[in-house]
Structures are given as structure tokens and as C-alpha cells.
Design a protein around this motif. Structure first.
Motif, PDB file in Angstrom:
ATOM      1  N   PHE A 111      23.213  58.174 -26.580  1.00 49.90           N
ATOM      2  CA  PHE A 111      21.935  57.185 -25.744  1.00 49.90           C
ATOM      3  C   PHE A 111      22.454  56.842 -24.644  1.00 49.90           C
ATOM      4  O   PHE A 111      21.303  57.130 -23.029  1.00 49.90           O
ATOM      5  CB  PHE A 111      22.384  55.694 -26.262  1.00 49.90           C
ATOM      6  CG  PHE A 111      21.306  54.379 -26.123  1.00 49.90           C
ATOM      7  CD1 PHE A 111      22.226  53.726 -24.896  1.00 49.90           C
ATOM      8  CD2 PHE A 111      20.703  54.318 -26.200  1.00 49.90           C
ATOM      9  CE1 PHE A 111      21.037  52.139 -23.533  1.00 49.90           C
ATOM     10  CE2 PHE A 111      19.280  53.098 -25.636  1.00 49.90           C
ATOM     11  CZ  PHE A 111      19.990  52.558 -24.173  1.00 49.90           C
ATOM     12  N   TYR A 123      20.683  59.745 -22.906  1.00 49.57           N
ATOM     13  CA  TYR A 123      19.419  59.066 -22.380  1.00 49.57           C
ATOM     14  C   TYR A 123      19.630  58.557 -21.359  1.00 49.57           C
ATOM     15  O   TYR A 123      17.864  58.854 -20.557  1.00 49.57           O
ATOM     16  CB  TYR A 123      18.616  58.756 -23.793  1.00 49.57           C
ATOM     17  CG  TYR A 123      18.038  59.313 -24.898  1.00 49.57           C
ATOM     18  CD1 TYR A 123      18.068  59.019 -26.455  1.00 49.57           C
ATOM     19  CD2 TYR A 123      17.620  60.964 -24.616  1.00 49.57           C
ATOM     20  CE1 TYR A 123      18.006  59.697 -27.727  1.00 49.57           C
ATOM     21  CE2 TYR A 123      16.988  61.035 -25.600  1.00 49.57           C
ATOM     22  CZ  TYR A 123      17.233  61.277 -26.846  1.00 49.57           C
ATOM     23  OH  TYR A 123      16.629  61.876 -27.990  1.00 49.57           O
ATOM     24  N   VAL A 124      19.374  57.958 -21.386  1.00 52.04           N
ATOM     25  CA  VAL A 124      19.321  56.473 -19.629  1.00 52.04           C
ATOM     26  C   VAL A 124      19.402  57.567 -18.750  1.00 52.04           C
ATOM     27  O   VAL A 124      19.116  57.269 -17.316  1.00 52.04           O
ATOM     28  CB  VAL A 124      20.847  55.651 -19.848  1.00 52.04           C
ATOM     29  CG1 VAL A 124      20.818  54.687 -18.202  1.00 52.04           C
ATOM     30  CG2 VAL A 124      20.291  54.248 -20.827  1.00 52.04           C
ATOM     31  N   ALA A 183      19.588  60.549 -18.548  1.00 49.73           N
ATOM     32  CA  ALA A 183      18.367  61.170 -18.563  1.00 49.73           C
ATOM     33  C   ALA A 183      16.931  61.217 -17.172  1.00 49.73           C
ATOM     34  O   ALA A 183      16.165  61.662 -16.921  1.00 49.73           O
ATOM     35  CB  ALA A 183      17.512  61.605 -19.744  1.00 49.73           C
ATOM     36  N   VAL A 184      17.271  59.567 -17.056  1.00 51.63           N
ATOM     37  CA  VAL A 184      15.873  59.371 -16.738  1.00 51.63           C
ATOM     38  C   VAL A 184      16.431  57.823 -15.197  1.00 51.63           C
ATOM     39  O   VAL A 184      14.960  57.579 -15.260  1.00 51.63           O
ATOM     40  CB  VAL A 184      15.155  57.980 -17.574  1.00 51.63           C
ATOM     41  CG1 VAL A 184      14.329  58.843 -18.681  1.00 51.63           C
ATOM     42  CG2 VAL A 184      15.672  56.818 -18.189  1.00 51.63           C
ATOM     43  N   LEU A 185      17.421  57.968 -15.356  1.00 53.98           N
ATOM     44  CA  LEU A 185      17.703  57.139 -14.066  1.00 53.98           C
ATOM     45  C   LEU A 185      17.112  57.499 -12.481  1.00 53.98           C
ATOM     46  O   LEU A 185      17.251  58.767 -12.497  1.00 53.98           O
ATOM     47  CB  LEU A 185      19.631  56.983 -13.614  1.00 53.98           C
ATOM     48  CG  LEU A 185      20.309  56.271 -13.544  1.00 53.98           C
ATOM     49  CD1 LEU A 185      20.169  54.971 -14.089  1.00 53.98           C
ATOM     50  CD2 LEU A 185      21.327  56.517 -13.544  1.00 53.98           C
ATOM     51  N   PRO A 186      16.597  56.703 -12.641  1.00 52.27           N
ATOM     52  CA  PRO A 186      16.529  57.028 -11.403  1.00 52.27           C
ATOM     53  C   PRO A 186      16.888  57.939 -10.205  1.00 52.27           C
ATOM     54  O   PRO A 186      18.280  56.754  -9.321  1.00 52.27           O
ATOM     55  CB  PRO A 186      15.537  55.574 -10.741  1.00 52.27           C
ATOM     56  CG  PRO A 186      15.367  54.428 -11.341  1.00 52.27           C
ATOM     57  CD  PRO A 186      16.738  55.368 -12.347  1.00 52.27           C
ATOM     58  N   ARG A 228      18.791  67.237 -11.219  1.00 48.42           N
ATOM     59  CA  ARG A 228      19.564  66.114 -11.931  1.00 48.42           C
ATOM     60  C   ARG A 228      20.300  67.551 -13.302  1.00 48.42           C
ATOM     61  O   ARG A 228      19.531  67.851 -14.247  1.00 48.42           O
ATOM     62  CB  ARG A 228      18.126  65.888 -12.646  1.00 48.42           C
ATOM     63  CG  ARG A 228      18.605  64.544 -13.961  1.00 48.42           C
ATOM     64  CD  ARG A 228      17.801  63.990 -14.621  1.00 48.42           C
ATOM     65  NE  ARG A 228      16.880  63.388 -13.699  1.00 48.42           N
ATOM     66  CZ  ARG A 228      16.534  62.220 -13.438  1.00 48.42           C
ATOM     67  NH1 ARG A 228      17.593  61.515 -13.837  1.00 48.42           N
ATOM     68  NH2 ARG A 228      15.915  61.561 -12.822  1.00 48.42           N
ATOM     69  N   LEU A 287      10.319  60.663 -24.175  1.00 46.21           N
ATOM     70  CA  LEU A 287      11.213  60.033 -23.206  1.00 46.21           C
ATOM     71  C   LEU A 287      10.893  60.363 -21.893  1.00 46.21           C
ATOM     72  O   LEU A 287      10.458  60.019 -20.577  1.00 46.21           O
ATOM     73  CB  LEU A 287      12.261  59.967 -22.720  1.00 46.21           C
ATOM     74  CG  LEU A 287      12.974  58.496 -22.564  1.00 46.21           C
ATOM     75  CD1 LEU A 287      13.079  57.289 -23.187  1.00 46.21           C
ATOM     76  CD2 LEU A 287      15.223  59.109 -22.909  1.00 46.21           C
ATOM     77  N   GLU A 288      10.752  61.665 -21.198  1.00 42.65           N
ATOM     78  CA  GLU A 288       9.802  62.279 -19.773  1.00 42.65           C
ATOM     79  C   GLU A 288       8.560  62.322 -20.384  1.00 42.65           C
ATOM     80  O   GLU A 288       8.229  62.592 -18.962  1.00 42.65           O
ATOM     81  CB  GLU A 288      10.354  63.960 -20.651  1.00 42.65           C
ATOM     82  CG  GLU A 288      11.773  64.755 -20.182  1.00 42.65           C
ATOM     83  CD  GLU A 288      12.288  66.146 -19.743  1.00 42.65           C
ATOM     84  OE1 GLU A 288      11.416  66.525 -19.961  1.00 42.65           O
ATOM     85  OE2 GLU A 288      13.547  65.786 -19.650  1.00 42.65           O
TER      86      GLU A 288
END
Lengths: 266, 162
Positions: free
Chosen positions: B17, B20-21, B23-26, B35, B69-70
Motif C-alpha cells: 500500500f 502504491y502511495v 507511486a502516485v505521490l505528486p 520516479r 491507479l496509473e
């Protein structure tokens, strides 16, 4: 064997999703499950916004308040004429036997996340089917058109920006009505305008607005400003680049547009 | 015995988890291409440390989640992570005895393969990268490997995940 199953399944998914678009409900479900991830990832920015709002000095807040009130007054003054202009527009259209005027309502949505893949320009918003959001719905910000919704789940949705390499939109030059297509290039600051021949009347600085053709985007919304024109006498079409009007990488609040046909007219 | 197994599992899930966070952190625009592949890194660690718990099906599930997510085509990251998981399962005995920098080098190759597979699928859609920048995550992931290894190893020992 597990490996074979996994490989076949993943390849199957790729084909189903890329070629046939048949996995929308699965994606929708996964998007709903994935909302907590974006929520957590959004926390640092939200914390910063919160501290900006609550930890500011009073004089600064008073200044901001005054500036916003002035801006509001100017905007309201400008929109006073809107009612009469709209009525006049409806009358003129009726005189010319044109189709009915489209009236647009908007819904404010907040950006919850951005797709991390730099090649896919997608935004995640915090409004979904329970707010009436639908696939294909146009998205605008304060300055211009941003894109359209491509996926919805219950409480969130995904929008594709006009600068994504797979996105095209019919536009027209505001000055003279010349029609063209604005395609995304994968760069946040550039759109490529197609089907402009070398002799077309278009100049740097021209405003491009949505033409309303294609039925997806209502007409009249600013899309981009022409930034570069290359007319090569050997080529059929000129190479025209434009800069999007919307602040695609900075807007946190966006507007979802609901178009309704007016009862009058026609 | 059953209790210990259940306890181990939530730690692994929690680490995914967090991956995942991350991976999408701005991230600021200029860092976007660099990244690291957090989800792949986490999966590589667990596949090497506990190959009987984390394997091909975990890779498949993680990949589908990452795709959703992506906003990528479903199955893109799934296929890539399945390939990476397969390689980890084949090589884990050797990887365990590699030095830190040899491991980082292997991670570079593994993530490179992950990126190549993703680009291959993205090109099917017409959104492929135009330069070699898409391999930058392999470099950043490899550089971060010592940190990930150390951190997850501490977590695994502390919670006695097995």
C-alpha cells in the motif's frame, strides 16, 4: 502452471483493454478501490493548502479578501450584460432558423491526483457517478478547456487532458471561424493544430475556441493560443503549434460542464 | 502458527500500500521521469526474501492494481511485474548472496526490463516514449535499492514475517 496462467491472463487483459474497451466496469471498480491510495498521496498537498489558509497573518488575509471582492465586482459587472446578450442570441438564432441555444451548467470538482506516468496526461477528480458525472463530459478551468472525462466510478473519475498524445478536439479560430483539429502532443504546453493549409488565414496570437462540431464539446470555450506557424511551400499543410489556455498543470479546482438544450429557440 | 502467518501477511500488504502511495505521490514536473518504480522494488524485495509467499500471482495482482491507479491499459504493469517476479523466483538464491552493489545492478536490469515491457504495451496504444528517458526509473530504483532493502529487512525482522 501458474506462470502460464498469469501470462495469458495479463496478455488477455492488455488486448481486451486496448483493443476492445470492454473492461470499463472492472476499471471502475478498481478505481473505487484505489481512491484511498490517491487520498493518502494527496495529503501533503492538502496539508500545505490547509496551513496556507489557517496559518496566514491577518493583514495578509484581509488583503486577499479585499482583492477577491474587487475581482468579484468586476466579474459581476461584466456578466450583467450576459442575460440580455443571451436573450438576443436566442432571438437572432430563431430568426435565422438555427438550432436551439445550449445552456451550460457547471459542477466544481477538485483534483485528487495526477497520473504518475508522464506520457499519459490524466487527472483524478473527486466527483463521480453519484454527482452525475458521465464519460465524455467536458472539463474546464477558469481560463479554458482542459479535457474530458474518460472513466467514472462512484465517487471519483478520471479525465484526459487535451495535451495527451491520444486526444484531439475540433476547434475554430475565434477571429474568422476557420475550422481545424487540435491534437495533443504529449507535452503540457503544446498542441498541434492540424489541417491548416499554407494559405489559410491564421496568425500567431489567434485564439482557438471549441467549434461544437462532433457534439462532444460545447462551442465557444477557449482552447489555445496560436504560438508558432511554419509555412513550408513544399508541404500541403502548415505546421501550427498552440499553447493551451487552461493552466493544465496548476489548476486544483476544475469545472465539469453539463450542457442542456434550451427550451426556447427552434 | 496460524496467528503468525496472518500477522506476516498484513505487513506485506501494508508495504505494498505504501508503495502504491509513493507511486502516485505528486512530484514536481522536472522529476517526473525519474520516479523510481516503488511497487516493483517492494515486490522484488519480498520475492527474494520470501519466495514462497510472494510470487507470480502477487505480481499479477499488484500489476492490475497499478494499471488502474496509473490509468494505463489493464494488464500492462501486470505483465511486466509477472516477468519481473518470474526472474526473481529463478534468481533469488543467487541474489541473496550478492553484495549490495551487485544487487543494485541486478535491480537496475530488472526494473529496466519492467520499463521495456511497459513501453512495449504503451506503444501498442500509441503513447510510447520518444527518447530513452523512460529508462531513468531503472537508475533511480537501483540507487534506492539499498534503502528499500534495509528498511524492509528491518520491518520483516521486527514483525517476524515469514
Amino acid at each position: 502452471m501458474r506462470l502460464l496462467l498469469a501470462i495469458l491472463l495479463s496478455l488477455g487483459l492488455i488486448i481486451a483493454d486496448s483493443r476492445y474497451n470492454s473492461l470499463e466496469t472492472t476499471r471502475s471498480l478498481l478505481d473505487t478501490l484505489g481512491t484511498p491510495v490517491y487520498w493518502v498521496a494527496d495529503l501533503p498537498l492538502r496539508l500545505r493548502d490547509w496551513s496556507d489558509k489557517h496559518l496566514q497573518s491577518r493583514p495578509r488575509l484581509a488583503d486577499d479578501n479585499e482583492r477577491l471582492q474587487r475581482e468579484n465586482l468586476v466579474l459581476q459587472g461584466r456578466s450583467q450584460q450576459m442575460a440580455s446578450l443571451q436573450a438576443e442570441n436566442v432571438r437572432l438564432r430563431a430568426l435565422l432558423n438555427s438550432t436551439a441555444l445550449l445552456r451550460d451548467d457547471v459542477l466544481v470538482a477538485e483534483l485528487v491526483g495526477v497520473s504518475p506516468d508522464p506520457l499519459r496526461h490524466q487527472l483524478v477528480l473527486n466527483k463521480g457517478t453519484q454527482d452525475g458525472v458521465f464519460v465524455g463530459q467536458p472539463l474546464i478551468d477558469a481560463d479554458g478547456l482542459m479535457g474530458q472525462i474518460v472513466e467514472v466510478s462512484a465517487g471519483s473519475s478520471r479525465a484526459l487532458l487535451i495535451t495527451d498524445a491520444t486526444h484531439s478536439i475540433p476547434v475554430q479560430v475565434n477571429r474568422n471561424g476557420v475550422r481545424a483539429i487540435a491534437e495533443g502532443t504529449g507535452s503540457l504546453s503544446t498542441l498541434e493544430i492540424r489541417h491548416i493549409s499554407a494559405t489559410t488565414d491564421i496568425e500567431v496570437g489567434d485564439l482557438l475556441v471549441t467549434s461544437g462540431l462532433g457534439g462532444r464539446f460545447p462551442g465557444g470555450y477557449p482552447v489555445a493560443l496560436v504560438s508558432e506557424i511554419e509555412r513550408d511551400p513544399g508541404q500541403t499543410f502548415a505546421r501550427v503549434l498552440a499553447v493551451p489556455s487552461a493552466a493544465l498543470d496548476r489548476s486544483r479546482h476544475v469545472l465539469l460542464v453539463f450542457s442542456t438544450a434550451d427550451e426556447q429557440g427552434e | 502458527m496460524l496467528n503468525q502467518r496472518a500477522q506476516g501477511y498484513w505487513v506485506i500488504l501494508a508495504s505494498f500500500f505504501v508503495a502504491y502511495v509513493l507511486a502516485v505521490l505528486p512530484m514536481p514536473l522536472w522529476l517526473q521521469w525519474a520516479r523510481p518504480e516503488w511497487v516493483a522494488l517492494t515486490m522484488i524485495y519480498w520475492a527474494i526474501a520470501l519466495p514462497h509467499r510472494v510470487g507470480i500471482l502477487t505480481g499479477l495482482a499488484l500489476g492490475v492494481g497499478l494499471d488502474a491507479l496509473e490509468g494505463a491499459a489493464l494488464g500492462q504493469n501486470a505483465f511486466a511485474l509477472v516477468v519481473v517476479a518470474l526472474l526473481c523466483l529463478t534468481l533469488y538464491q543467487r541474489l541473496r548472496v550478492f553484495s549490495l552493489w551487485q544487487q543494485a545492478g541486478t535491480v537496475f536490469v530488472l526494473i529496466g526490463i519492467n520499463q521495456l515491457v511497459c513501453q512495449w504495451v504503451q506503444n501498442l496504444d500509441g503513447v510510447g516514449a520518444r527518447s530513452l528517458l523512460f529508462l531513468l526509473p531503472a537508475v533511480s530504483s537501483a540507487l534506492l535499492w539499498p534503502l528499500v532493502l534495509h528498511l524492509l529487512r528491518q520491518v520483516r525482522r521486527h514483525y517476524m514475517v515469514a
